[in-house]
Design a protein around this motif. Sequence first.
Motif, short mmCIF file in Angstrom:
data_model
loop_
_atom_site.label_atom_id
_atom_site.label_comp_id
_atom_site.label_asym_id
_atom_site.label_seq_id
_atom_site.Cartn_x
_atom_site.Cartn_y
_atom_site.Cartn_z
N GLN A 21 -1.77 -3.73 -2.76
CA GLN A 21 -0.43 -3.34 -2.77
C GLN A 21 -0.62 -1.97 -2.26
N VAL A 23 0.59 1.55 0.07
CA VAL A 23 1.87 2.53 0.10
C VAL A 23 2.25 2.81 1.48
N ASP A 24 3.34 3.33 1.60
CA ASP A 24 3.59 3.76 3.21
C ASP A 24 3.58 5.29 3.17
N ALA A 25 2.17 5.54 3.70
CA ALA A 25 1.80 7.06 3.62
C ALA A 25 2.61 7.49 4.87
N ASN A 47 3.09 10.43 -0.08
CA ASN A 47 3.16 8.84 -0.53
C ASN A 47 1.93 8.17 0.00
N CYS A 48 0.79 8.90 -0.50
CA CYS A 48 -0.51 8.31 0.32
C CYS A 48 -1.40 7.90 -0.93
N THR A 50 -2.45 5.77 -4.59
CA THR A 50 -2.15 4.68 -5.60
C THR A 50 -2.95 4.81 -6.53
N TYR A 166 -5.02 0.61 1.45
CA TYR A 166 -4.30 1.01 0.43
C TYR A 166 -3.09 1.73 1.13
N TRP A 167 -2.93 1.96 2.48
CA TRP A 167 -1.92 2.45 3.50
C TRP A 167 -1.12 1.35 4.08
N LYS A 168 -1.37 0.02 3.56
CA LYS A 168 -0.91 -1.14 4.30
C LYS A 168 -1.58 -1.45 5.67
#
Length: 186
Positions: A21, A23-25, A47-48, A50, A166-168
């Motif tokens: 899952q 995040v949108d860094a 926002n980078c 988790t 982790y940053w999609k």
Amino acid sequence: MYNKIITTLLSLGTALFTNIQGVDAEFTDGLIEQDGQIIVASAELVNCWTPELDRILQSGHPVKITYRLELFAQENLRPTESRSVAHELRYSTLDEVFTIYRSESGQEITARSIANAKMVLAQLKRIEMINVDEMADDKAYYLAVSAALNRITLPGMDEELNLMAYWKGIRPNYRSEIFTKADFSQ
């Protein structure tokens, strides 16, 4: 012992949960300013992080963010200037200290808390881009900044763990507003 436990948990968690899952860094606080005759750039990743990335940061394995800063003349496809900057974090499980190496200055910064370590890792401060005299009078420019996380190999894993998951899997990007040589004092 602590390092082995974290590594084992990360290995098991990654093996069991192949769909990380992320995040949108993204970048915030992009700033272009003049320092003497040099144009410098600053930005910050937000926002980078988790909880899983926090555990990886505390595992003792080096984690590196590579930043790419490129200055473009508005009509050009190739950058006029580009810089690659790396921030690498290492955690000493023995001393419980984070050390962050910043390639742009050759400086090592230590932090006792993960919050301070993440702040240092995610900030670009006053990266030199171009001398004002080298800018064309009749061109408009913009700055593009991107970031990427490295891959790591944890004990017990056969394959590397791509931290970009982790940053999609998406590099955060920033593009500044257009500016000209006239925007900076001579």
